[in-house]
Design a protein around this motif. Structure first.
Motif, PDB file in Angstrom:
ATOM      1  N   PHE A 169      31.516  36.850  38.750  1.00  0.00           N
ATOM      2  CA  PHE A 169      32.524  37.821  39.167  1.00  0.00           C
ATOM      3  C   PHE A 169      32.738  38.950  38.161  1.00  0.00           C
ATOM      4  CE2 PHE A 169      33.969  34.316  41.920  1.00  0.00           C
ATOM      5  CZ  PHE A 169      34.114  35.002  43.104  1.00  0.00           C
ATOM      6  N   ALA A 170      32.935  40.156  38.666  1.00  0.00           N
ATOM      7  CA  ALA A 170      33.413  41.270  37.840  1.00  0.00           C
ATOM      8  C   ALA A 170      34.700  40.818  37.166  1.00  0.00           C
ATOM      9  CB  ALA A 170      33.689  42.497  38.711  1.00  0.00           C
ATOM     10  N   GLY A 171      34.817  41.107  35.895  1.00  0.00           N
ATOM     11  CA  GLY A 171      36.010  40.698  35.159  1.00  0.00           C
ATOM     12  C   GLY A 171      35.804  39.422  34.366  1.00  0.00           C
ATOM     13  N   THR A 172      34.595  38.827  34.470  1.00  0.00           N
ATOM     14  CA  THR A 172      34.371  37.559  33.760  1.00  0.00           C
ATOM     15  C   THR A 172      33.250  37.683  32.729  1.00  0.00           C
ATOM     16  OG1 THR A 172      32.777  36.676  35.367  1.00  0.00           O
ATOM     17  CG2 THR A 172      35.111  36.280  35.800  1.00  0.00           C
ATOM     18  N   PHE A 173      32.853  38.907  32.382  1.00  0.00           N
ATOM     19  CA  PHE A 173      31.728  39.093  31.465  1.00  0.00           C
ATOM     20  C   PHE A 173      32.176  39.305  30.023  1.00  0.00           C
ATOM     21  CE2 PHE A 173      30.009  40.034  35.601  1.00  0.00           C
ATOM     22  CZ  PHE A 173      28.738  39.478  35.556  1.00  0.00           C
ATOM     23  N   GLY A 174      33.347  39.866  29.841  1.00  0.00           N
ATOM     24  CA  GLY A 174      33.777  40.221  28.493  1.00  0.00           C
ATOM     25  C   GLY A 174      34.800  39.250  27.936  1.00  0.00           C
ATOM     26  N   GLN A 175      35.429  39.674  26.822  1.00  0.00           N
ATOM     27  CA  GLN A 175      36.447  38.803  26.229  1.00  0.00           C
ATOM     28  C   GLN A 175      37.643  38.661  27.162  1.00  0.00           C
ATOM     29  OE1 GLN A 175      38.910  39.837  22.585  1.00  0.00           O
ATOM     30  NE2 GLN A 175      37.551  38.265  21.810  1.00  0.00           N
ATOM     31  N   SER A 176      37.985  39.762  27.829  1.00  0.00           N
ATOM     32  CA  SER A 176      39.007  39.693  28.870  1.00  0.00           C
ATOM     33  C   SER A 176      38.809  40.874  29.811  1.00  0.00           C
ATOM     34  CB  SER A 176      40.423  39.705  28.265  1.00  0.00           C
ATOM     35  OG  SER A 176      40.666  40.926  27.614  1.00  0.00           O
ATOM     36  N   ALA A 177      39.556  40.878  30.906  1.00  0.00           N
ATOM     37  CA  ALA A 177      39.458  41.960  31.886  1.00  0.00           C
ATOM     38  C   ALA A 177      40.799  42.107  32.562  1.00  0.00           C
ATOM     39  CB  ALA A 177      38.391  41.648  32.935  1.00  0.00           C
ATOM     40  N   ALA A 178      41.034  43.295  33.111  1.00  0.00           N
ATOM     41  CA  ALA A 178      42.294  43.518  33.816  1.00  0.00           C
ATOM     42  C   ALA A 178      42.034  43.944  35.255  1.00  0.00           C
ATOM     43  CB  ALA A 178      43.126  44.567  33.083  1.00  0.00           C
ATOM     44  N   PHE A 179      42.903  43.471  36.144  1.00  0.00           N
ATOM     45  CA  PHE A 179      42.852  43.804  37.574  1.00  0.00           C
ATOM     46  C   PHE A 179      44.145  44.508  37.967  1.00  0.00           C
ATOM     47  CE2 PHE A 179      40.087  40.143  37.105  1.00  0.00           C
ATOM     48  CZ  PHE A 179      38.975  40.518  37.849  1.00  0.00           C
ATOM     49  N   SER A 180      44.050  45.326  39.016  1.00  0.00           N
ATOM     50  CA  SER A 180      45.234  46.036  39.513  1.00  0.00           C
ATOM     51  C   SER A 180      45.585  45.574  40.921  1.00  0.00           C
ATOM     52  CB  SER A 180      44.965  47.545  39.556  1.00  0.00           C
ATOM     53  OG  SER A 180      46.069  48.213  40.140  1.00  0.00           O
ATOM     54  N   PHE A 181      46.882  45.425  41.157  1.00  0.00           N
ATOM     55  CA  PHE A 181      47.361  45.097  42.511  1.00  0.00           C
ATOM     56  C   PHE A 181      48.224  46.226  43.069  1.00  0.00           C
ATOM     57  CE2 PHE A 181      47.080  40.936  40.176  1.00  0.00           C
ATOM     58  CZ  PHE A 181      45.848  40.588  40.701  1.00  0.00           C
ATOM     59  N   TYR A 182      47.978  47.443  42.573  1.00  0.00           N
ATOM     60  CA  TYR A 182      48.570  48.657  43.153  1.00  0.00           C
ATOM     61  C   TYR A 182      48.336  48.611  44.671  1.00  0.00           C
ATOM     62  CZ  TYR A 182      49.167  53.733  43.767  1.00  0.00           C
ATOM     63  OH  TYR A 182      49.583  54.976  44.169  1.00  0.00           O
ATOM     64  N   PRO A 183      49.285  49.121  45.478  1.00  0.00           N
ATOM     65  CA  PRO A 183      49.177  48.925  46.935  1.00  0.00           C
ATOM     66  C   PRO A 183      47.814  49.283  47.551  1.00  0.00           C
ATOM     67  CG  PRO A 183      51.275  49.955  46.379  1.00  0.00           C
ATOM     68  CD  PRO A 183      50.526  49.818  45.093  1.00  0.00           C
ATOM     69  N   ALA A 184      47.188  50.349  47.049  1.00  0.00           N
ATOM     70  CA  ALA A 184      45.929  50.795  47.671  1.00  0.00           C
ATOM     71  C   ALA A 184      44.690  50.085  47.126  1.00  0.00           C
ATOM     72  CB  ALA A 184      45.769  52.305  47.494  1.00  0.00           C
ATOM     73  N   LYS A 185      44.888  49.139  46.220  1.00  0.00           N
ATOM     74  CA  LYS A 185      43.737  48.406  45.688  1.00  0.00           C
ATOM     75  C   LYS A 185      43.307  47.305  46.664  1.00  0.00           C
ATOM     76  CE  LYS A 185      43.440  50.978  42.214  1.00  0.00           C
ATOM     77  NZ  LYS A 185      43.782  51.015  40.824  1.00  0.00           N
TER      78      LYS A 185
END
Ligand SMILES: *Cc1c(COP(=O)(O)O)cnc(C)c1O
Length: 369
Positions: A169-185
């Motif tokens: 999954f995208a977001g699982t390659f580095g030390q950490s990752a951030a995701f957005s739950f902004y309404p249009a995401k």
């Protein structure tokens, strides 16, 4: 037909009665901040992504800021990012006292690994690639660079929850990752929301403290922190939406196929990667960003679609981060600038019907006829 670029009412309308009962339950119990729904969502998100830890935060920008802070990025450090991204990627670097170093994107609009390598100096501390438009960067090349120069990787996965590279999954390659739950995401809530994921227990513990004023569950303040908690109502809403998300991904990919099949014969347009084009990559199509081969057509096509009731937008308002004068980068990235001047986002979200996609594609054909 009237097709807005994004139908904000659909965020609630899609599952109105389920949302009503979730919200009523939470507010009736008075269960607002850091409650069990938050823990549940974090545990379901980390299970979904196969990471050890997930933490709800107030938004993705904070998630990136806290990721870099927890990793010790600060004054004197340089951090490389793709200029074709939201300003938040760069501000999360800047607000840690480090220097954001914008680089070019490739033909697929994702960070260009060769440009990363050219930008590396003794001060380079981290790379923050943006998993743009629901696609994933060439992670093997980026990981090789990180290893070769001993550089930290933090992913801006705001747009790519559920996207995969070689089945990871995208977001699982580095030390950490951030995701957005902004309404249009791809997974949106009723306001701002975000999450950080990591496999690193120290990073997890640090961000857990930092997001809540440096306060542990018990005992006194341990460090300077901020308030960046995910509201419990939102955690509950997001937990529900995550359970539905595979359906949404399937639908987004169907829409992408429809666009591709109906627009691929137009030589005037360069389309995003089709779902079957690269077997290493699984896209979730947060956005459908087309590129006009002749940039003179971009604004004219946008106006033509508007006159036919179709809303489109220029991503980031049509400028890459280094092009914002006030931020004083004073550099030029010609390939990125060319892409910014010739790209357009078509409507891409789960409120769209098949016939709306056909209508949009017909209108684009009519424009070129
Ligand atoms: C939306 C977005 C962000 C910021 O997310 P917020 O949750 O609004 O803070 C960061 N990076 C990219 C690429 C985005 O699209």
């Amino acid at each position: 037909m009237e097709i807005p670029f994004f139908n904000y009412k659909h965020v609630y309308g899609q599952y109105k009665s389920e949302f009503n009962s979730i919200i009523q339950d939470i507010i009736t119990r008075g269960s607002f901040i850091l409650q069990k729904e938050g823990d549940q969502f974090e545990s379901n998100l980390s299970n979904y992504l196969n990471t050890k830890y997930a933490l709800g935060v107030a938004n993705c920008t904070d998630g990136l800021y806290l990721s870099l802070k927890a990793a010790g990025v600060g004054s004197g450090d340089e951090v490389i990012f793709s200029s074709h991204t939201f300003v938040a990627t760069a501000s999360s670097i800047y607000n840690n006292g480090a220097k954001p170093i914008p680089v070019e994107c490739g033909a697929d609009h994702l960070i260009d690994p060769d440009s990363i390598e050219q930008a590396i100096t003794k001060r380079t501390k981290a790379i923050v690639p943006t998993q743009l438009n629901g696609h994933v960067c060439d992670m093997n090349k980026i990981l090789n660079i990180c290893e070769k120069y001993n550089i930290l990787l933090v992913e801006d996965a705001a747009q790519s929850l559920g996207a995969k590279y070689k089945n990871k999954f995208a977001g699982t390659f580095g030390q950490s990752a951030a995701f957005s739950f902004y309404p249009a995401k791809v997974v949106g809530c009723f306001g701002d929301g975000g999450a950080v994921v990591t496999d690193n227990v120290e990073i997890f513990n640090k961000i857990r403290l930092l997001r809540n004023h440096g306060r542990p569950d018990f005992g006194e303040v341990e460090c300077w922190g901020i308030n960046s908690r995910l509201d419990n109502i939102h955690a509950a809403i997001l937990d529900f939406k995550l359970k539905q998300y595979n359906k949404d991904i399937t639908r987004r990919r169907e829409l992408a196929v429809m666009y591709f099949e109906r627009l691929k014969d137009l030589n005037e347009i360069k389309l995003p990667r089709d779902i079957s084009e690269d077997i290493d990559k699984f896209e979730v199509y947060q956005n459908y960003e087309i590129e006009l081969r002749d940039s003179n057509h971009r604004d004219k096509l946008k106006d033509y679609l508007k006159s036919n009731g179709i809303g489109t937008i220029l991503q980031w308002g049509g400028k890459a981060v280094h092009q914002f004068k006030a931020l004083e980068f004073n550099i030029s990235l010609p390939r990125t600038e060319k892409i910014m001047s010739s790209s357009l986002l078509l409507p891409m979200n789960t409120s769209l019907s098949d016939s709306e996609i056909y209508y949009i594609c017909d209108a684009i054909h009519n424009y070129f006829n």
